[in-house]
Design a protein around this motif. Sequence first.
Motif, PDB file in Angstrom:
ATOM      1  N   GLY A  42       0.800  -1.210   0.000  1.00 53.98           N
ATOM      2  CA  GLY A  42       0.000   0.000   0.000  1.00 53.98           C
ATOM      3  C   GLY A  42       0.834   1.260   0.000  1.00 53.98           C
ATOM      4  O   GLY A  42       0.296   2.358  -0.144  1.00 53.98           O
ATOM      5  N   ALA A  43       2.151   1.102   0.166  1.00 54.41           N
ATOM      6  CA  ALA A  43       3.048   2.260   0.176  1.00 54.41           C
ATOM      7  C   ALA A  43       4.233   1.971  -0.735  1.00 54.41           C
ATOM      8  O   ALA A  43       4.663   0.828  -0.862  1.00 54.41           O
ATOM      9  CB  ALA A  43       3.539   2.539   1.592  1.00 54.41           C
ATOM     10  N   PRO A  44       4.771   3.017  -1.369  1.00 57.34           N
ATOM     11  CA  PRO A  44       5.973   2.803  -2.190  1.00 57.34           C
ATOM     12  C   PRO A  44       7.157   2.453  -1.301  1.00 57.34           C
ATOM     13  O   PRO A  44       7.326   3.015  -0.215  1.00 57.34           O
ATOM     14  CB  PRO A  44       6.173   4.147  -2.884  1.00 57.34           C
ATOM     15  CG  PRO A  44       5.454   5.141  -2.040  1.00 57.34           C
ATOM     16  CD  PRO A  44       4.308   4.415  -1.408  1.00 57.34           C
ATOM     17  N   VAL A  45       7.965   1.495  -1.749  1.00 58.53           N
ATOM     18  CA  VAL A  45       9.133   1.056  -0.992  1.00 58.53           C
ATOM     19  C   VAL A  45      10.368   1.341  -1.830  1.00 58.53           C
ATOM     20  O   VAL A  45      10.559   0.740  -2.905  1.00 58.53           O
ATOM     21  CB  VAL A  45       9.058  -0.452  -0.658  1.00 58.53           C
ATOM     22  CG1 VAL A  45      10.234  -0.846   0.229  1.00 58.53           C
ATOM     23  CG2 VAL A  45       7.733  -0.788   0.003  1.00 58.53           C
ATOM     24  N   LEU A  46      11.201   2.258  -1.375  1.00 55.32           N
ATOM     25  CA  LEU A  46      12.416   2.588  -2.095  1.00 55.32           C
ATOM     26  C   LEU A  46      13.410   1.439  -2.010  1.00 55.32           C
ATOM     27  O   LEU A  46      13.409   0.658  -1.050  1.00 55.32           O
ATOM     28  CB  LEU A  46      13.051   3.858  -1.522  1.00 55.32           C
ATOM     29  CG  LEU A  46      12.199   5.135  -1.578  1.00 55.32           C
ATOM     30  CD1 LEU A  46      12.955   6.293  -0.951  1.00 55.32           C
ATOM     31  CD2 LEU A  46      11.807   5.460  -3.022  1.00 55.32           C
ATOM     32  N   VAL A  47      14.272   1.369  -3.004  1.00 56.44           N
ATOM     33  CA  VAL A  47      15.303   0.343  -3.000  1.00 56.44           C
ATOM     34  C   VAL A  47      16.174   0.476  -1.750  1.00 56.44           C
ATOM     35  O   VAL A  47      16.549  -0.520  -1.133  1.00 56.44           O
ATOM     36  CB  VAL A  47      16.162   0.441  -4.279  1.00 56.44           C
ATOM     37  CG1 VAL A  47      17.377  -0.483  -4.187  1.00 56.44           C
ATOM     38  CG2 VAL A  47      15.331   0.103  -5.496  1.00 56.44           C
ATOM     39  N   GLU A  48      16.466   1.711  -1.356  1.00 64.12           N
ATOM     40  CA  GLU A  48      17.285   1.924  -0.166  1.00 64.12           C
ATOM     41  C   GLU A  48      16.596   1.352   1.083  1.00 64.12           C
ATOM     42  O   GLU A  48      17.260   0.842   1.998  1.00 64.12           O
ATOM     43  CB  GLU A  48      17.567   3.422   0.035  1.00 64.12           C
ATOM     44  CG  GLU A  48      18.522   4.021  -0.973  1.00 64.12           C
ATOM     45  CD  GLU A  48      17.879   4.272  -2.336  1.00 64.12           C
ATOM     46  OE1 GLU A  48      16.634   4.128  -2.449  1.00 64.12           O
ATOM     47  OE2 GLU A  48      18.618   4.593  -3.286  1.00 64.12           O
ATOM     48  N   GLN A  49      15.260   1.441   1.116  1.00 56.13           N
ATOM     49  CA  GLN A  49      14.523   0.884   2.250  1.00 56.13           C
ATOM     50  C   GLN A  49      14.626  -0.642   2.257  1.00 56.13           C
ATOM     51  O   GLN A  49      14.818  -1.255   3.309  1.00 56.13           O
ATOM     52  CB  GLN A  49      13.056   1.298   2.188  1.00 56.13           C
ATOM     53  CG  GLN A  49      12.205   0.762   3.334  1.00 56.13           C
ATOM     54  CD  GLN A  49      12.628   1.325   4.663  1.00 56.13           C
ATOM     55  OE1 GLN A  49      12.459   2.509   4.927  1.00 56.13           O
ATOM     56  NE2 GLN A  49      13.203   0.487   5.528  1.00 56.13           N
ATOM     57  N   LEU A  50      14.522  -1.243   1.094  1.00 57.94           N
ATOM     58  CA  LEU A  50      14.656  -2.694   1.021  1.00 57.94           C
ATOM     59  C   LEU A  50      16.049  -3.143   1.437  1.00 57.94           C
ATOM     60  O   LEU A  50      16.213  -4.179   2.098  1.00 57.94           O
ATOM     61  CB  LEU A  50      14.346  -3.179  -0.400  1.00 57.94           C
ATOM     62  CG  LEU A  50      12.876  -3.159  -0.806  1.00 57.94           C
ATOM     63  CD1 LEU A  50      12.730  -3.460  -2.297  1.00 57.94           C
ATOM     64  CD2 LEU A  50      12.070  -4.163   0.017  1.00 57.94           C
ATOM     65  N   ILE A  51      17.056  -2.363   1.073  1.00 59.46           N
ATOM     66  CA  ILE A  51      18.423  -2.688   1.494  1.00 59.46           C
ATOM     67  C   ILE A  51      18.521  -2.644   3.013  1.00 59.46           C
ATOM     68  O   ILE A  51      19.092  -3.547   3.639  1.00 59.46           O
ATOM     69  CB  ILE A  51      19.428  -1.722   0.835  1.00 59.46           C
ATOM     70  CG1 ILE A  51      19.493  -1.982  -0.673  1.00 59.46           C
ATOM     71  CG2 ILE A  51      20.812  -1.865   1.469  1.00 59.46           C
ATOM     72  CD1 ILE A  51      20.306  -0.944  -1.442  1.00 59.46           C
ATOM     73  N   ASP A  52      17.945  -1.611   3.623  1.00 56.78           N
ATOM     74  CA  ASP A  52      17.941  -1.537   5.094  1.00 56.78           C
ATOM     75  C   ASP A  52      17.170  -2.692   5.697  1.00 56.78           C
ATOM     76  O   ASP A  52      17.568  -3.254   6.724  1.00 56.78           O
ATOM     77  CB  ASP A  52      17.331  -0.209   5.556  1.00 56.78           C
ATOM     78  CG  ASP A  52      18.228   0.982   5.273  1.00 56.78           C
ATOM     79  OD1 ASP A  52      19.440   0.775   5.030  1.00 56.78           O
ATOM     80  OD2 ASP A  52      17.723   2.119   5.292  1.00 56.78           O
ATOM     81  N   ASP A  53      16.043  -3.052   5.078  1.00 56.44           N
ATOM     82  CA  ASP A  53      15.221  -4.139   5.601  1.00 56.44           C
ATOM     83  C   ASP A  53      15.967  -5.466   5.587  1.00 56.44           C
ATOM     84  O   ASP A  53      15.796  -6.302   6.483  1.00 56.44           O
ATOM     85  CB  ASP A  53      13.936  -4.291   4.773  1.00 56.44           C
ATOM     86  CG  ASP A  53      12.986  -3.121   4.936  1.00 56.44           C
ATOM     87  OD1 ASP A  53      13.130  -2.370   5.915  1.00 56.44           O
ATOM     88  OD2 ASP A  53      12.090  -2.972   4.084  1.00 56.44           O
ATOM     89  N   LEU A  54      16.781  -5.663   4.558  1.00 57.69           N
ATOM     90  CA  LEU A  54      17.443  -6.954   4.390  1.00 57.69           C
ATOM     91  C   LEU A  54      18.806  -7.033   5.067  1.00 57.69           C
ATOM     92  O   LEU A  54      19.200  -8.097   5.547  1.00 57.69           O
ATOM     93  CB  LEU A  54      17.610  -7.265   2.896  1.00 57.69           C
ATOM     94  CG  LEU A  54      16.313  -7.475   2.106  1.00 57.69           C
ATOM     95  CD1 LEU A  54      16.616  -7.597   0.620  1.00 57.69           C
ATOM     96  CD2 LEU A  54      15.576  -8.709   2.590  1.00 57.69           C
ATOM     97  N   TRP A  55      19.527  -5.885   5.105  1.00 59.60           N
ATOM     98  CA  TRP A  55      20.906  -5.956   5.607  1.00 59.60           C
ATOM     99  C   TRP A  55      21.237  -4.923   6.684  1.00 59.60           C
ATOM    100  O   TRP A  55      22.253  -5.051   7.357  1.00 59.60           O
ATOM    101  CB  TRP A  55      21.888  -5.765   4.451  1.00 59.60           C
ATOM    102  CG  TRP A  55      21.876  -6.888   3.473  1.00 59.60           C
ATOM    103  CD1 TRP A  55      22.381  -8.139   3.650  1.00 59.60           C
ATOM    104  CD2 TRP A  55      21.338  -6.863   2.150  1.00 59.60           C
ATOM    105  NE1 TRP A  55      22.195  -8.898   2.521  1.00 59.60           N
ATOM    106  CE2 TRP A  55      21.550  -8.132   1.581  1.00 59.60           C
ATOM    107  CE3 TRP A  55      20.697  -5.886   1.379  1.00 59.60           C
ATOM    108  CZ2 TRP A  55      21.151  -8.460   0.289  1.00 59.60           C
ATOM    109  CZ3 TRP A  55      20.304  -6.206   0.093  1.00 59.60           C
ATOM    110  CH2 TRP A  55      20.523  -7.474  -0.441  1.00 59.60           C
ATOM    111  N   ASP A  56      20.464  -3.880   6.828  1.00 60.52           N
ATOM    112  CA  ASP A  56      20.724  -2.826   7.803  1.00 60.52           C
ATOM    113  C   ASP A  56      22.071  -2.170   7.516  1.00 60.52           C
ATOM    114  O   ASP A  56      22.294  -1.678   6.423  1.00 60.52           O
ATOM    115  CB  ASP A  56      20.656  -3.384   9.225  1.00 60.52           C
ATOM    116  CG  ASP A  56      20.418  -2.285  10.259  1.00 60.52           C
ATOM    117  OD1 ASP A  56      20.141  -1.138   9.857  1.00 60.52           O
ATOM    118  OD2 ASP A  56      20.499  -2.565  11.464  1.00 60.52           O
TER     119      ASP A  56
END
Length: 270
Positions: A42-56
């Motif tokens: 429901g919200a746009p997810v930036l690539v940078e956010q996905l990187i933080d989500d996966l690796w911090d």
Amino acid sequence: MRASPTAVRLLGPIGAARDGREIHLGPSRERECFAALVLRCGAPVLVEQLIDDLWDAEPPASAVNVVHTYVSRLRGRLVAPESRDHALVRSLHPGYSIAPDAVELDVHEFESERRSGMALLWAGHLDQAHEALRRAIDHWSGTIALHGAVGPLACRERQRLTEHYLDAVEHCLALQMKEGRGLDTIAELTALVGKHPFRERLWMLFMLALAVADRRGEALIAYHDLRRRLNEDLGINPSQRVQRLFGDLVSEKPPGEVWDDHFRLTTQNR
């Protein structure tokens, strides 16, 4: 033609199915990337956010390309055969999104039933509360949410969901005992206090179930087990409400009175 919603499971191993057919999501990291997108649907997810989500703080040097590769593979696997023009995962440069109406997420269904059960409990509708909480628990396909995911978002979400799961289980067991089914709960509680040795409400329910089953001596042993664990591992003593239960058990108060006195404490909101 509009594709059927994709049923997504995060309450256990990460999985997805459409029209009853399992969808292969790929290796564990790609499944975890999909879970991160679904959790933020429901919200746009930036690539940078996905990187933080996966690796911090420790992403690989090629993290941007890796994320794009993960999502590209996922999009190919998740496209419905009858609706190839409408991918589940949408590109929103420089990120991605999933429409909330495109998925049926077990986390949302669990949370809805859990909130309903707690509202019914606080309103005094105990039978209906028990049914709603049992439905909530039944959404879990295991006891470890996002099983196998290791990134920071998954770890945070797993901790939150586990707390809500155990809270629902504790209330459900208390209501089950209220119905006079204390014997049915003893085996389950024995396993639960072993897995979660510092959750005092589980220990209280365990002691109450034993006392109601005319096993007061074992209930007292359980108290001493809890006190030893807390003292040796955390350097603390049981809370006042646990000590009060111990005092009631020692006082030879009838089990029914002990249960009536402590039922509210085991079902009250924290």
